[in-house]
Scaffold this motif. Structure first.
Motif, PDB file in Angstrom:
ATOM      1  N   ALA A 310       0.827  -1.203   0.000  1.00  0.00           N
ATOM      2  CA  ALA A 310       0.000   0.000   0.000  1.00  0.00           C
ATOM      3  C   ALA A 310       0.863   1.254   0.000  1.00  0.00           C
ATOM      4  CB  ALA A 310      -0.917  -0.002   1.217  1.00  0.00           C
ATOM      5  N   ASP A 311       0.385   2.273  -0.681  1.00  0.00           N
ATOM      6  CA  ASP A 311       1.013   3.591  -0.650  1.00  0.00           C
ATOM      7  C   ASP A 311       0.402   4.354   0.519  1.00  0.00           C
ATOM      8  OD1 ASP A 311       1.753   6.250  -1.030  1.00  0.00           O
ATOM      9  OD2 ASP A 311       1.762   6.070  -3.213  1.00  0.00           O
ATOM     10  N   PRO A 312       1.181   4.718   1.535  1.00  0.00           N
ATOM     11  CA  PRO A 312       0.595   5.344   2.731  1.00  0.00           C
ATOM     12  C   PRO A 312      -0.014   6.717   2.477  1.00  0.00           C
ATOM     13  CG  PRO A 312       2.992   5.432   2.809  1.00  0.00           C
ATOM     14  CD  PRO A 312       2.639   4.555   1.652  1.00  0.00           C
ATOM     15  N   ASP A 313       0.310   7.333   1.344  1.00  0.00           N
ATOM     16  CA  ASP A 313      -0.214   8.666   1.057  1.00  0.00           C
ATOM     17  C   ASP A 313      -1.454   8.646   0.169  1.00  0.00           C
ATOM     18  OD1 ASP A 313       1.822   9.831   2.539  1.00  0.00           O
ATOM     19  OD2 ASP A 313       3.176   9.925   0.813  1.00  0.00           O
ATOM     20  N   VAL A 314      -1.964   7.453  -0.126  1.00  0.00           N
ATOM     21  CA  VAL A 314      -3.164   7.333  -0.955  1.00  0.00           C
ATOM     22  C   VAL A 314      -4.366   7.061  -0.055  1.00  0.00           C
ATOM     23  CG1 VAL A 314      -4.327   5.931  -2.692  1.00  0.00           C
ATOM     24  CG2 VAL A 314      -1.948   6.604  -3.015  1.00  0.00           C
ATOM     25  N   VAL A 315      -5.429   7.829  -0.272  1.00  0.00           N
ATOM     26  CA  VAL A 315      -6.617   7.769   0.583  1.00  0.00           C
ATOM     27  C   VAL A 315      -7.854   7.562  -0.287  1.00  0.00           C
ATOM     28  CG1 VAL A 315      -7.997   8.990   2.314  1.00  0.00           C
ATOM     29  CG2 VAL A 315      -5.524   9.370   2.199  1.00  0.00           C
ATOM     30  N   ARG A 316      -8.717   6.644   0.136  1.00  0.00           N
ATOM     31  CA  ARG A 316     -10.028   6.490  -0.503  1.00  0.00           C
ATOM     32  C   ARG A 316     -11.046   7.263   0.334  1.00  0.00           C
ATOM     33  NH1 ARG A 316     -11.460   4.898  -5.420  1.00  0.00           N
ATOM     34  NH2 ARG A 316     -10.550   2.801  -5.274  1.00  0.00           N
ATOM     35  N   ARG A 358       1.376  14.231   4.060  1.00  0.00           N
ATOM     36  CA  ARG A 358       1.226  14.150   5.512  1.00  0.00           C
ATOM     37  C   ARG A 358       1.982  15.287   6.196  1.00  0.00           C
ATOM     38  NH1 ARG A 358      -0.440   8.772   7.572  1.00  0.00           N
ATOM     39  NH2 ARG A 358      -1.158   7.620   5.746  1.00  0.00           N
ATOM     40  N   PRO A 359       1.333  15.945   7.152  1.00  0.00           N
ATOM     41  CA  PRO A 359       1.996  17.047   7.861  1.00  0.00           C
ATOM     42  C   PRO A 359       3.083  16.527   8.801  1.00  0.00           C
ATOM     43  CG  PRO A 359      -0.144  16.593   8.839  1.00  0.00           C
ATOM     44  CD  PRO A 359      -0.046  15.722   7.617  1.00  0.00           C
ATOM     45  N   ASP A 360       4.008  17.397   9.145  1.00  0.00           N
ATOM     46  CA  ASP A 360       5.084  17.005  10.063  1.00  0.00           C
ATOM     47  C   ASP A 360       4.549  16.695  11.456  1.00  0.00           C
ATOM     48  OD1 ASP A 360       6.930  17.380   8.035  1.00  0.00           O
ATOM     49  OD2 ASP A 360       7.276  19.483   8.559  1.00  0.00           O
ATOM     50  N   ARG A 361       3.481  17.394  11.827  1.00  0.00           N
ATOM     51  CA  ARG A 361       2.921  17.216  13.163  1.00  0.00           C
ATOM     52  C   ARG A 361       1.555  16.548  13.058  1.00  0.00           C
ATOM     53  NH1 ARG A 361       1.744  22.088  17.529  1.00  0.00           N
ATOM     54  NH2 ARG A 361       0.929  20.762  19.217  1.00  0.00           N
ATOM     55  N   THR A 362       1.354  15.470  13.804  1.00  0.00           N
ATOM     56  CA  THR A 362       0.103  14.715  13.748  1.00  0.00           C
ATOM     57  C   THR A 362      -0.919  15.290  14.716  1.00  0.00           C
ATOM     58  OG1 THR A 362       1.245  12.678  13.139  1.00  0.00           O
ATOM     59  CG2 THR A 362      -0.961  12.458  14.072  1.00  0.00           C
TER      60      THR A 362
END
Length: 385
Positions: A310-316, A358-362
């Motif tokens: 999975a690509d962690p930056d891909v969102v459904r 994804r931002p640096d801070r969660t």
């Protein structure tokens, strides 16, 4: 085929025009006399009530009963063609040059009608469909309707089997379709009575379906976008992943589903407007006092083989936008890391596949605990499957 990042693209002109012609096609296949036409809204409302709230008491052969079949053809058939047609327009079926399909629980050939209207490039293929349903009357009516939609001459070969699904149903197929079937299965009714899942039943079902497939064959499951149907699909997905299947769509990963459809919380489904739905269907809805503004579905497209990393930056995207507790708008999204909330007002829709940064801070949504991720500015970041 439409943009593959969109699960439910806008209805094509072929789909819209076909749904307009569907009224006449149904009238030719299953004519209604004046007195029966006058009571049609009541029959539609009654059948809707039974299918929605009283399914366990619904007789298995309900579509063999003239009043129920007539109501089904004029209300449920157009809506199911519409939702399946929008899904099929963007779905990677990857059919061979001479495809063979098996439609289990085919009813009035809903899937075949949707495929004809949504994928015109398949009309000249030597396509074979084996349609299996316990209601022979529904199968025959559906073949008449499909022939009318095709202009009186259907190039596809359609074989009908009026019986319950089970055992060897024909030669190996390239695509097995089961649409609006899971609630009809005895195992699902028993599961509801037990108030618990039937993992062994799910595995047996997948094993039986696998025996019907060619080596590279796929399985397409489509259900209404309600919690119970979505939960069953999630269980089947888990069983499939344990037995060397891959989820071709809609999931962007092969990890555990973050929307399992339990008693609380959201569930995996996709919704859209009803643009292009013909006036004759809306008239029936008004008379029967049934909604016509939105449609939704849950589905799985399964293929053989291991799921790709999975690509962690891909969102459904798995919801419409909603108000966030801290202000602003958000949408739920599904990723390999679990549920996320996409923030912002980017022009994305339910079912869309997007790439995020994804931002640096969660930070997390206080209501769901899901990670907050900003949508790409200006709607960029779409990713092809």
């Amino acid at each position: 085929m439409s943009d593959p990042t969109i699960l439910l693209p806008s209805p094509s002109s072929d789909l819209v025009a076909g749904l307009v012609r569907l009224e006449q096609a149904i009238d030719r296949a299953r004519p209604l006399r004046g007195k029966h036409r006058a009571t049609l809204p009541r029959e539609v409302a009654t059948l809707s009530e039974m299918l929605t709230y009283e399914r366990d008491s619904l007789p298995p052969d309900y579509m063999s009963r003239p009043a129920h079949l007539s109501a089904y053809l004029r209300w449920f058939l157009p809506w199911n063609i519409y939702r399946q047609g929008r899904l099929l327009a963007g779905l990677p079926l990857d059919l061979p040059a001479e495809p063979r399909l098996l439609d289990v629980g085919a009813g009035p050939l809903t899937f075949a009608c949707a495929l004809w209207l949504a994928r015109p490039e398949l009309r000249d293929r030597p396509l074979q469909i084996l349609a299996v349903d316990r209601s022979e009357a529904a199968l025959k009516a559906g073949r008449q309707v499909l022939t009318e939609l095709a202009g009186g001459k259907l190039p596809w070969r359609i074989e009908l089997q009026g019986r319950a699904a089970g055992g060897r149903m024909g030669p190996p197929c390239d695509l097995l379709v089961a649409a609006n079937l899971l609630n009809e299965l005895g195992g699902e009714r028993a599961s509801r009575r037990r108030r618990g899942p039937d993992q062994q039943g799910d595995e047996r079902l997948l094993e039986a379906w696998q025996k019907q497939l060619a080596p590279d064959g796929r399985i397409l499951l489509v259900e209404r976008g309600v919690r119970t149907a979505a939960a069953r699909l999630v269980r089947l997905r888990a069983a499939a992943l344990e037995h060397d299947w891959q989820v071709v769509a809609p999931c962007p990963h092969g990890e555990a589903c973050p929307l399992p459809g339990k008693r609380s919380g959201s569930w995996c489904h996709f919704a859209c407007d009803t643009a292009g739905m013909p006036a004759w269907v809306e008239r029936i809805g008004r008379s029967a006092q049934l909604p016509t503004e939105r449609v939704s579905l849950s589905f799985l497209l399964l293929g053989r083989g291991e799921t790709a990393a999975a690509d962690p930056d891909v969102v459904r995207v798995v919801s419409d936008n909603f108000a966030l507790d801290g202000g602003g708008r958000g949408r739920y999204g599904c990723t390999a890391d679990g549920l996320v909330v996409l923030t912002g007002r980017g022009p994305v829709v339910s079912g869309e596949l997007v790439r995020v940064k994804r931002p640096d801070r969660t930070t997390r949504d206080p209501r769901s605990g899901a990670m907050l991720l900003p949508l790409p500015v200006g709607g960029g970041g779409r990713r092809r499957r």
